[in-house]
Write a protein that holds these residues in place. Sequence first.
Motif, PDB file in Angstrom:
ATOM      1  N   GLY A 108      12.514  16.731 -31.769  1.00 55.83           N
ATOM      2  CA  GLY A 108      13.321  17.226 -30.661  1.00 55.83           C
ATOM      3  C   GLY A 108      14.722  17.613 -31.104  1.00 55.83           C
ATOM      4  O   GLY A 108      15.267  18.631 -30.665  1.00 55.83           O
ATOM      5  N   ASP A 109      15.317  16.800 -31.976  1.00 51.54           N
ATOM      6  CA  ASP A 109      16.648  17.117 -32.509  1.00 51.54           C
ATOM      7  C   ASP A 109      16.627  18.457 -33.244  1.00 51.54           C
ATOM      8  O   ASP A 109      17.510  19.304 -33.052  1.00 51.54           O
ATOM      9  N   ILE A 110      15.627  18.642 -34.085  1.00 54.58           N
ATOM     10  CA  ILE A 110      15.549  19.864 -34.887  1.00 54.58           C
ATOM     11  C   ILE A 110      15.288  21.078 -33.996  1.00 54.58           C
ATOM     12  O   ILE A 110      15.837  22.162 -34.223  1.00 54.58           O
ATOM     13  N   ALA A 111      14.484  20.890 -32.954  1.00 58.78           N
ATOM     14  CA  ALA A 111      14.225  21.993 -32.020  1.00 58.78           C
ATOM     15  C   ALA A 111      15.514  22.433 -31.328  1.00 58.78           C
ATOM     16  O   ALA A 111      15.743  23.634 -31.130  1.00 58.78           O
ATOM     17  N   ILE A 112      16.365  21.480 -30.965  1.00 57.45           N
ATOM     18  CA  ILE A 112      17.648  21.822 -30.340  1.00 57.45           C
ATOM     19  C   ILE A 112      18.510  22.618 -31.312  1.00 57.45           C
ATOM     20  O   ILE A 112      19.123  23.630 -30.951  1.00 57.45           O
ATOM     21  N   MET A 113      18.565  22.188 -32.568  1.00 55.96           N
ATOM     22  CA  MET A 113      19.365  22.901 -33.571  1.00 55.96           C
ATOM     23  C   MET A 113      18.887  24.342 -33.725  1.00 55.96           C
ATOM     24  O   MET A 113      19.694  25.283 -33.743  1.00 55.96           O
ATOM     25  N   ARG A 114      17.581  24.515 -33.826  1.00 55.59           N
ATOM     26  CA  ARG A 114      17.041  25.871 -34.004  1.00 55.59           C
ATOM     27  C   ARG A 114      17.274  26.727 -32.761  1.00 55.59           C
ATOM     28  O   ARG A 114      17.554  27.929 -32.869  1.00 55.59           O
ATOM     29  N   ALA A 115      17.182  26.111 -31.594  1.00 55.03           N
ATOM     30  CA  ALA A 115      17.446  26.858 -30.358  1.00 55.03           C
ATOM     31  C   ALA A 115      18.902  27.306 -30.302  1.00 55.03           C
ATOM     32  O   ALA A 115      19.203  28.406 -29.810  1.00 55.03           O
ATOM     33  N   CYS A 116      19.806  26.484 -30.801  1.00 52.81           N
ATOM     34  CA  CYS A 116      21.220  26.865 -30.840  1.00 52.81           C
ATOM     35  C   CYS A 116      21.430  28.083 -31.738  1.00 52.81           C
ATOM     36  O   CYS A 116      22.171  29.010 -31.388  1.00 52.81           O
ATOM     37  N   ILE A 117      20.787  28.087 -32.895  1.00 50.23           N
ATOM     38  CA  ILE A 117      20.913  29.230 -33.808  1.00 50.23           C
ATOM     39  C   ILE A 117      20.382  30.495 -33.150  1.00 50.23           C
ATOM     40  O   ILE A 117      21.018  31.558 -33.199  1.00 50.23           O
ATOM     41  N   ASP A 118      19.223  30.395 -32.507  1.00 54.32           N
ATOM     42  CA  ASP A 118      18.653  31.559 -31.816  1.00 54.32           C
ATOM     43  C   ASP A 118      19.581  32.035 -30.706  1.00 54.32           C
ATOM     44  O   ASP A 118      19.791  33.241 -30.520  1.00 54.32           O
ATOM     45  N   GLY A 119      20.140  31.081 -29.959  1.00 57.84           N
ATOM     46  CA  GLY A 119      21.035  31.446 -28.872  1.00 57.84           C
ATOM     47  C   GLY A 119      22.303  32.112 -29.362  1.00 57.84           C
ATOM     48  O   GLY A 119      22.791  33.073 -28.757  1.00 57.84           O
ATOM     49  N   ARG A 131      30.229  28.040 -27.599  1.00 61.22           N
ATOM     50  CA  ARG A 131      29.650  26.857 -26.970  1.00 61.22           C
ATOM     51  C   ARG A 131      28.385  26.424 -27.709  1.00 61.22           C
ATOM     52  O   ARG A 131      28.145  25.236 -27.924  1.00 61.22           O
ATOM     53  N   LEU A 132      27.573  27.398 -28.112  1.00 60.63           N
ATOM     54  CA  LEU A 132      26.350  27.075 -28.843  1.00 60.63           C
ATOM     55  C   LEU A 132      26.654  26.552 -30.246  1.00 60.63           C
ATOM     56  O   LEU A 132      25.950  25.678 -30.762  1.00 60.63           O
ATOM     57  N   ASP A 133      27.712  27.070 -30.864  1.00 61.88           N
ATOM     58  CA  ASP A 133      28.140  26.548 -32.161  1.00 61.88           C
ATOM     59  C   ASP A 133      28.530  25.077 -32.033  1.00 61.88           C
ATOM     60  O   ASP A 133      28.123  24.235 -32.849  1.00 61.88           O
ATOM     61  N   GLU A 134      29.288  24.759 -31.008  1.00 62.56           N
ATOM     62  CA  GLU A 134      29.681  23.367 -30.787  1.00 62.56           C
ATOM     63  C   GLU A 134      28.458  22.499 -30.506  1.00 62.56           C
ATOM     64  O   GLU A 134      28.364  21.360 -30.983  1.00 62.56           O
ATOM     65  N   HIS A 137      26.591  21.740 -33.816  1.00 57.57           N
ATOM     66  CA  HIS A 137      27.236  20.700 -34.626  1.00 57.57           C
ATOM     67  C   HIS A 137      27.083  19.330 -33.973  1.00 57.57           C
ATOM     68  O   HIS A 137      26.898  18.323 -34.671  1.00 57.57           O
ATOM     69  N   ARG A 138      27.121  19.292 -32.649  1.00 51.41           N
ATOM     70  CA  ARG A 138      26.928  17.998 -31.994  1.00 51.41           C
ATOM     71  C   ARG A 138      25.477  17.537 -32.118  1.00 51.41           C
ATOM     72  O   ARG A 138      25.210  16.332 -32.216  1.00 51.41           O
ATOM     73  N   ALA A 139      24.545  18.478 -32.118  1.00 51.62           N
ATOM     74  CA  ALA A 139      23.138  18.107 -32.299  1.00 51.62           C
ATOM     75  C   ALA A 139      22.918  17.480 -33.670  1.00 51.62           C
ATOM     76  O   ALA A 139      22.144  16.529 -33.812  1.00 51.62           O
ATOM     77  N   VAL A 140      23.600  18.012 -34.686  1.00 49.18           N
ATOM     78  CA  VAL A 140      23.508  17.415 -36.022  1.00 49.18           C
ATOM     79  C   VAL A 140      24.069  15.997 -35.994  1.00 49.18           C
ATOM     80  O   VAL A 140      23.450  15.053 -36.502  1.00 49.18           O
ATOM     81  N   ALA A 141      25.239  15.840 -35.381  1.00 48.31           N
ATOM     82  CA  ALA A 141      25.835  14.501 -35.292  1.00 48.31           C
ATOM     83  C   ALA A 141      24.947  13.566 -34.478  1.00 48.31           C
ATOM     84  O   ALA A 141      24.736  12.403 -34.850  1.00 48.31           O
ATOM     85  N   GLY A 142      24.407  14.077 -33.370  1.00 49.16           N
ATOM     86  CA  GLY A 142      23.551  13.250 -32.530  1.00 49.16           C
ATOM     87  C   GLY A 142      22.273  12.833 -33.229  1.00 49.16           C
ATOM     88  O   GLY A 142      21.724  11.760 -32.957  1.00 49.16           O
ATOM     89  N   ALA A 143      21.802  13.674 -34.158  1.00 49.88           N
ATOM     90  CA  ALA A 143      20.574  13.362 -34.885  1.00 49.88           C
ATOM     91  C   ALA A 143      20.751  12.200 -35.854  1.00 49.88           C
ATOM     92  O   ALA A 143      19.771  11.690 -36.396  1.00 49.88           O
ATOM     93  N   SER A 144      21.995  11.775 -36.060  1.00 50.06           N
ATOM     94  CA  SER A 144      22.223  10.556 -36.848  1.00 50.06           C
ATOM     95  C   SER A 144      21.747   9.323 -36.083  1.00 50.06           C
ATOM     96  O   SER A 144      21.509   8.273 -36.673  1.00 50.06           O
ATOM     97  N   MET A 156      36.804  14.317 -33.027  1.00 45.67           N
ATOM     98  CA  MET A 156      37.253  15.294 -34.019  1.00 45.67           C
ATOM     99  C   MET A 156      37.067  16.719 -33.516  1.00 45.67           C
ATOM    100  O   MET A 156      37.950  17.571 -33.674  1.00 45.67           O
ATOM    101  N   ARG A 157      35.943  17.009 -32.872  1.00 43.81           N
ATOM    102  CA  ARG A 157      35.696  18.364 -32.385  1.00 43.81           C
ATOM    103  C   ARG A 157      36.642  18.736 -31.249  1.00 43.81           C
ATOM    104  O   ARG A 157      37.058  19.892 -31.130  1.00 43.81           O
ATOM    105  N   LEU A 158      37.017  17.767 -30.420  1.00 46.70           N
ATOM    106  CA  LEU A 158      38.009  18.050 -29.390  1.00 46.70           C
ATOM    107  C   LEU A 158      39.354  18.384 -30.024  1.00 46.70           C
ATOM    108  O   LEU A 158      40.092  19.242 -29.539  1.00 46.70           O
ATOM    109  N   SER A 159      39.665  17.733 -31.130  1.00 45.27           N
ATOM    110  CA  SER A 159      40.898  18.052 -31.847  1.00 45.27           C
ATOM    111  C   SER A 159      40.887  19.489 -32.345  1.00 45.27           C
ATOM    112  O   SER A 159      41.925  20.148 -32.412  1.00 45.27           O
ATOM    113  N   SER A 160      39.699  19.988 -32.689  1.00 41.78           N
ATOM    114  CA  SER A 160      39.617  21.343 -33.234  1.00 41.78           C
ATOM    115  C   SER A 160      40.044  22.375 -32.207  1.00 41.78           C
ATOM    116  O   SER A 160      40.574  23.435 -32.556  1.00 41.78           O
TER     117      SER A 160
END
Length: 220
Positions: A108-119, A131-134, A137-144, A156-160
Motif C-alpha cells: 500500500g505504501d509503494i502504491a501511494i508513492m507510485r500514484a504520486c509520481i503519476d499524479g 502538493r503531490l511532491d510533498e 516525500h511524506r509517503a516515504v517517511a510514513g513507510a518507515s 522539517m517539511r513545514l520548515s521548507s
Amino acid sequence: MTSIDEGVARLRRYIDDLDLTGQERLPPEPILAERMGFTRSRLRTILKRMEADGTIWRHVGKGTFIGPPPPSGGEQLPATVAAKDLFEARLLIEPMLAARAAQEADEGDIAIMRACIDGMRNSASFQQWKRLDERLHRAVAGASHNSLLLTVHDTMRLSSRQAIDVRVRAVYGEPAEPRGVVEAEHIALVEAIAARDAEAAAQAMQAHILSVRSSLLPSS
C-alpha cells in the motif's frame, strides 16, 4: 479495491484538482459529503484514512485542512529557517528514512508513492504538482512505520515552506525540464524502495536532495 479505497481515491483527486496551497481548509463535512456523494459515516471513514497518511488533518471546532498537521506545543518552528540549514537537515534525515522505507514499506505504501509520481506527471497546476511532491516525500517517511521519525519529517517539511517556497515556484513552476529531472529521481527512489534495496534507496534520496539543492541554491 474496496468502496473506502475508491472513496479515498476520489477525494484525493478532488483535493488535487483544487488550486490551493497546503494547510487550506476543506468544506465542512455536510457540504463535502454532499459534493462527493458520500454518506457522512463513509466520509468520516475516508477522512480518518487520509488523516493517517498525512493528506489531511482535522481540528475539532476548526475543520479539516489539507496537508500534515502543524507542530504543536514544544514543537514550535523557529521564526526563520535558513535554506542551507534545511538542506543539511534533509540530507541527514531523508536518506535514512528512505532506507528504512525499503525495509518496512508494504504494498500500500509503494502504491501511494507510485500514484504520486503519476499524479505529478499529469498535474494541471503548480500547486497540484507541489502538493503531490510533498505527499510522495511524506509517503516515504510514513513507510518507515515509525511515528517519531514521521513527526520529525513533518516538522522539517513545514520548515521548507518558510525557507524555499518562493524559489521552488520560480524553478519548478512550469512543467519543463526541471520537473522531468525530479520525476526521474523520484522513480529511481521508489523503485529502490520497491526492490527492498535500502542502500540504493538512501543513495537515490541523497542524489535527489542534492539535485534539488543545486537547482534552488546554485551557489551552494
